[in-house]
Each structure stands twice: as structure tokens, then as C-alpha cells.
Write a protein that holds these residues in place. Structure first.
Motif, PDB file in Angstrom:
ATOM      1  N   LEU A 184       0.525  -1.283  -0.197  1.00  0.00           N
ATOM      2  CA  LEU A 184      -0.170   0.090  -0.470  1.00  0.00           C
ATOM      3  C   LEU A 184       0.978   1.025   0.064  1.00  0.00           C
ATOM      4  N   ALA A 185       0.843   1.522  -1.056  1.00  0.00           N
ATOM      5  CA  ALA A 185       2.200   2.673  -1.351  1.00  0.00           C
ATOM      6  C   ALA A 185       1.369   4.052  -1.154  1.00  0.00           C
ATOM      7  N   SER A 186       2.113   5.365  -0.983  1.00  0.00           N
ATOM      8  CA  SER A 186       1.600   6.816  -0.729  1.00  0.00           C
ATOM      9  C   SER A 186       1.500   6.969  -1.957  1.00  0.00           C
ATOM     10  N   ALA A 187       0.361   7.662  -2.547  1.00  0.00           N
ATOM     11  CA  ALA A 187       0.167   8.246  -4.330  1.00  0.00           C
ATOM     12  C   ALA A 187       1.280  10.640  -3.982  1.00  0.00           C
ATOM     13  N   VAL A 188       2.112  10.049  -2.985  1.00  0.00           N
ATOM     14  CA  VAL A 188       2.470  11.140  -3.033  1.00  0.00           C
ATOM     15  C   VAL A 188       4.122  11.291  -3.709  1.00  0.00           C
ATOM     16  N   ASP A 189       3.920  12.126  -4.491  1.00  0.00           N
ATOM     17  CA  ASP A 189       5.562  11.930  -5.228  1.00  0.00           C
ATOM     18  C   ASP A 189       6.685  12.679  -4.459  1.00  0.00           C
ATOM     19  N   SER A 190       7.342  11.169  -3.891  1.00  0.00           N
ATOM     20  CA  SER A 190       8.301  11.993  -3.517  1.00  0.00           C
ATOM     21  C   SER A 190      10.143  10.390  -3.262  1.00  0.00           C
ATOM     22  N   TRP A 191      10.958  11.460  -2.418  1.00  0.00           N
ATOM     23  CA  TRP A 191      12.133  10.022  -2.992  1.00  0.00           C
ATOM     24  C   TRP A 191      11.672   9.464  -1.608  1.00  0.00           C
ATOM     25  N   THR A 192      11.624   9.910  -0.451  1.00  0.00           N
ATOM     26  CA  THR A 192      11.313   8.320   0.748  1.00  0.00           C
ATOM     27  C   THR A 192      10.145   7.460  -0.109  1.00  0.00           C
ATOM     28  N   PHE A 193       9.159   7.267  -0.278  1.00  0.00           N
ATOM     29  CA  PHE A 193       8.528   6.786  -0.729  1.00  0.00           C
ATOM     30  C   PHE A 193       8.896   6.307  -1.724  1.00  0.00           C
ATOM     31  N   ASP A 244       3.001   2.440   3.088  1.00  0.00           N
ATOM     32  CA  ASP A 244       4.624   3.044   3.591  1.00  0.00           C
ATOM     33  C   ASP A 244       4.250   3.846   4.495  1.00  0.00           C
ATOM     34  N   ASP A 245       3.233   4.353   5.253  1.00  0.00           N
ATOM     35  CA  ASP A 245       3.317   4.867   6.533  1.00  0.00           C
ATOM     36  C   ASP A 245       1.849   4.646   7.816  1.00  0.00           C
ATOM     37  N   ASP A 246       2.131   4.831   9.005  1.00  0.00           N
ATOM     38  CA  ASP A 246       1.437   4.654   9.538  1.00  0.00           C
ATOM     39  C   ASP A 246      -0.392   5.008   9.089  1.00  0.00           C
ATOM     40  N   ILE A 247      -0.627   5.973   8.788  1.00  0.00           N
ATOM     41  CA  ILE A 247      -1.751   6.594   8.452  1.00  0.00           C
ATOM     42  C   ILE A 247      -2.302   4.827   7.328  1.00  0.00           C
ATOM     43  N   LEU A 248      -1.658   5.145   6.496  1.00  0.00           N
ATOM     44  CA  LEU A 248      -1.811   4.303   5.174  1.00  0.00           C
ATOM     45  C   LEU A 248      -2.619   2.697   6.353  1.00  0.00           C
ATOM     46  N   ALA A 249      -1.568   1.778   7.019  1.00  0.00           N
ATOM     47  CA  ALA A 249      -1.374   1.106   7.830  1.00  0.00           C
ATOM     48  C   ALA A 249      -3.145   1.054   8.612  1.00  0.00           C
ATOM     49  N   ALA A 250      -3.557   2.686   8.859  1.00  0.00           N
ATOM     50  CA  ALA A 250      -4.655   2.183  10.001  1.00  0.00           C
ATOM     51  C   ALA A 250      -5.447   2.277   8.750  1.00  0.00           C
ATOM     52  N   GLY A 251      -5.678   3.019   8.223  1.00  0.00           N
ATOM     53  CA  GLY A 251      -6.402   2.887   6.857  1.00  0.00           C
ATOM     54  C   GLY A 251      -6.715   1.022   6.648  1.00  0.00           C
ATOM     55  N   ALA A 252      -5.626   0.802   6.194  1.00  0.00           N
ATOM     56  CA  ALA A 252      -5.843  -0.626   5.717  1.00  0.00           C
ATOM     57  C   ALA A 252      -6.691  -1.844   7.101  1.00  0.00           C
ATOM     58  N   CYS A 253      -5.885  -1.048   8.174  1.00  0.00           N
ATOM     59  CA  CYS A 253      -6.325  -2.273   9.522  1.00  0.00           C
ATOM     60  C   CYS A 253      -8.129  -1.786   8.911  1.00  0.00           C
ATOM     61  N   LYS A 254      -9.005  -0.407   9.049  1.00  0.00           N
ATOM     62  CA  LYS A 254     -10.286  -0.315   9.216  1.00  0.00           C
ATOM     63  C   LYS A 254     -11.113  -1.369   7.897  1.00  0.00           C
ATOM     64  N   ALA A 255     -10.075  -1.453   6.482  1.00  0.00           N
ATOM     65  CA  ALA A 255     -10.724  -2.113   5.656  1.00  0.00           C
ATOM     66  C   ALA A 255     -10.144  -3.288   5.676  1.00  0.00           C
TER      67      ALA A 255
END
Length: 333
Positions: A184-193, A244-255
Motif C-alpha cells: 500500500l504505497a503513498s500516492a505522494v511523489d517523494s524520494w523517500t517513498f 508506506d506510512d502508519d496512516i496508510l496502515a490504519a486505513g488498511a486495518c479499517k478495510a
């Protein structure tokens, strides 16, 4: 009562104004005895003397101010970066102005009429160097945090061992028997991701399956993207979701919960950052801890070194996996 001056301190301590200036600027060693330096400091304290920073800055042509540019203020990570940078700055008589880029990781607008006139240097966290061109700070020292280390624009780089963090995640999941992954990758265009994606792909061998889905960096956006991925016709359900991020992980757990899946019995979920959110959700997240305050401290230290003309080099800051309850053995087929 008038404000005490350096001349008052010099008179009371029985020394010259030049000696007072050397001592209070921390440049007395080798020029003034330690006993005299102690006397000056104690006298300044007793008189309540405070240096006139505005006059000093005008004299030196320096504002002793750094600009910290971040993509957003809504992410706790950047608040911690600021805390670390401000702590080191304060120890050296500097101030830090926090500036969230109005367009996230996109081009940052100049917050001042002229950045050069108002600042001594710029620290940018998780931004692309070319996104900072509109700041109008051409020629100002630039320190990049958590950003592409090959970009020549910056005078110094401070990075985290992001790829090693992903290595720890994959090792943990592979050890638990997981072979089918959703990134589950961040849609933000960033080097770190980008580094996270590259590392994950490189670390998973031919005996594993990896599918990637991008999501906005919000809980709802992550939940929607995860639900779509887990219910896609013909797609094999993963046993682990690497986020990629805890925020995304929280959404994945809700799903997962909405679809009747148990975490971690049916589906393991990992995060990245170790935000406060990681222990607020249930089950608590297995995630990679990133030392955000430390990278802020290093960033400010690097800027101070650059301003003094000292070359800056440092290894990537280590990160570590924090194992909690959102991961477990892969379910049996």
C-alpha cells in the motif's frame, strides 16, 4: 531602569568590552582565562544583561534564522522534526521558522519578499530540491532531510536508513511465512517513498508475489484503496500488507475489519514512522520507528556546520522495527 549594556558588564567585571564580547560569544578560549570568563558570565547574570540580538545581527549581516520547509503540518513526523531542529537552534542562538509548503511536496512559494534578506539558511524535510527554487533563496545554504542525496543543489544531506527499515519489515514477514504481499504505497511523489518501493521489490524473492496499490496519505483514502485491492476479481488475497506510512496502515486495518478479516490472524499489516497513531489503533501496529527529532537535530547541526564553512558528512540515521500485534504467522492456505 535602563537595560544594562555590555559596557556596564565590562565596568562591573573590571574588563574591557572586547573581553565581554568574546566571553558571551563563546570565543574566549585561548584568549581569556577561565577565571575571567567565569567572572564575566556571573556579572552578566547578576546585572540581567541580555545581548541586543537585533544590533548584533545588523552588524554581522546575519539574522540567525533558519527556515524549515515541510510538506504539511498535519503529519506528526514533521512536528517532531521541527522540535529537534529548534532545540539545537536555541542552543546556538538561532531561531527556526516553520513553513508548510502550500502545495505539499510541490513547488514551495516564497514566504518572504526575499528569502535571502530574512534568512541565514534553509532546511527542507522530505522535499525535492527543485521544489524549493521558488523560495527565492538562491545562494542560501540548503540542507535536505530525508531527500535524494544525489541532488547537488544542497550543501548537506541528512537521511534515514529507509531501505534498511524495509529490509527489517520484509525479514520479519518472511520469517513468519508470508509469501503474498500487497504494498500500500503513498500516492505522494517523494524520494523517500520511492526508496521504500524499490527496497521492498528488491528484497522479495521469486518465491513471493507482490502487488502494489497507491493511496492518498489519509486513513479514508487508504481504506478505500485497500478494500478495492482485497476485493478485486481474480486477484489472490495477500497475507500481508506493507504500508508506506502508519496512516496508510490504519486505513488498511479499517478495510480489513469492514471485510470481516482479522488482523493479524487473516492479514498482517505493517506501518512506517511509528507515529502516536501506531499505538492508538487496535491491534497496535508493527512499524518502523523513524527518529524524527534526531533528524531535525542533525539537520540544524549540519546547517550550522555549513554556515561555519565546515564540510558536513554523516552516515544515515539508523531506524528499527517495532513489533506489535498487527503482524503474525501467515494463515494456512
Amino acid at each position: 531602569m535602563t537595560r544594562p549594556t555590555s559596557r556596564d558588564v565590562a565596568t562591573a567585571a573590571g574588563v574591557s568590552q572586547a573581553t565581554v564580547s568574546l566571553v558571551l560569544a563563546g570565543k574566549w578560549r585561548g584568549r581569556v582565562s577561565e577565571r575571567t570568563a567565569d567572572t564575566v558570565r556571573k556579572t552578566a547574570t547578576e546585572l540581567g544583561y541580555r545581548p541586543n540580538l537585533a544590533a548584533r545581527n545588523l552588524r554581522l549581516g546575519s539574522t540567525r534564522t533558519a527556515l524549515l520547509v515541510v510538506p504539511a503540518l498535519t503529519n506528526e513526523f514533521f512536528a517532531r522534526v521541527y522540535t529537534g531542529a529548534a532545540r539545537i537552534a536555541a542552543e546556538h542562538g538561532f531561531g527556526v521558522v516553520l513553513y508548510p509548503s502550500p502545495d505539499g511536496t510541490g513547488p514551495a512559494r516564497d514566504p518572504f519578499a526575499s528569502a535571502r534578506a530574512a534568512l541565514d539558511g534553509i532546511i527542507a524535510s522530505s522535499m525535492a530540491a527543485d521544489a524549493l527554487e521558488a523560495l527565492g533563496g538562491n545562494g542560501l545554504p540548503l540542507v535536505m532531510l530525508d531527500s535524494d542525496p544525489t541532488h547537488a543543489t544542497a550543501a548537506a544531506h541528512v537521511n534515514l536508513a529507509i531501505a534498511d527499515g524495509m529490509r527489517q519489515v520484509t525479514h520479519h514477514l518472511l520469517t513468519h511465512g508470508h509469501r503474498h504481499y500487497l504494498h500500500l504505497a503513498s500516492a505522494v511523489d517523494s524520494w523517500t517513498f520511492d526508496i521504500r518501493a524499490e527496497a521492498l521489490s528488491a528484497l522479495l524473492g521469486p518465491s513471493t508475489e507482490l502487488r502494489t496499490v497507491r493511496a492518498p496519505l489519509t486513513v479514508d483514502g487508504a481504506r478505500t484503496a485497500t478494500e478495492a485491492a482485497l476485493t478485486a476479481p481474480g486477484a489472490r488475497r495477500p497475507t500481508a500488507i506493507v504500508c508506506d506510512d502508519d496512516i496508510l496502515a490504519a486505513g488498511a486495518c479499517k478495510a480489513a475489519r469492514r471485510l470481516g478479516l482479522r488482523v493479524p490472524e487473516d492479514l498482517s499489516v505493517t506501518g512506517f514512522d511509528d507515529l502516536a497513531l501506531a499505538t492508538a489503533v487496535e491491534p497496535e501496529l508493527t512499524t518502523v520507528h523513524l527518529p524524527a527529532e534526531r533528524i531535525g537535530e542533525q539537520g540544524m547541526t549540519a546547517l550550522l556546520a555549513v554556515l561555519e564553512g565546515t564540510p558536513w558528512t554523516a552516515p544515515d540515521l539508523p531506524v528499527h522495527l517495532v513489533v506489535r500485534d498487527s503482524t503474525g504467522p501467515a494463515p494456512r492456505a
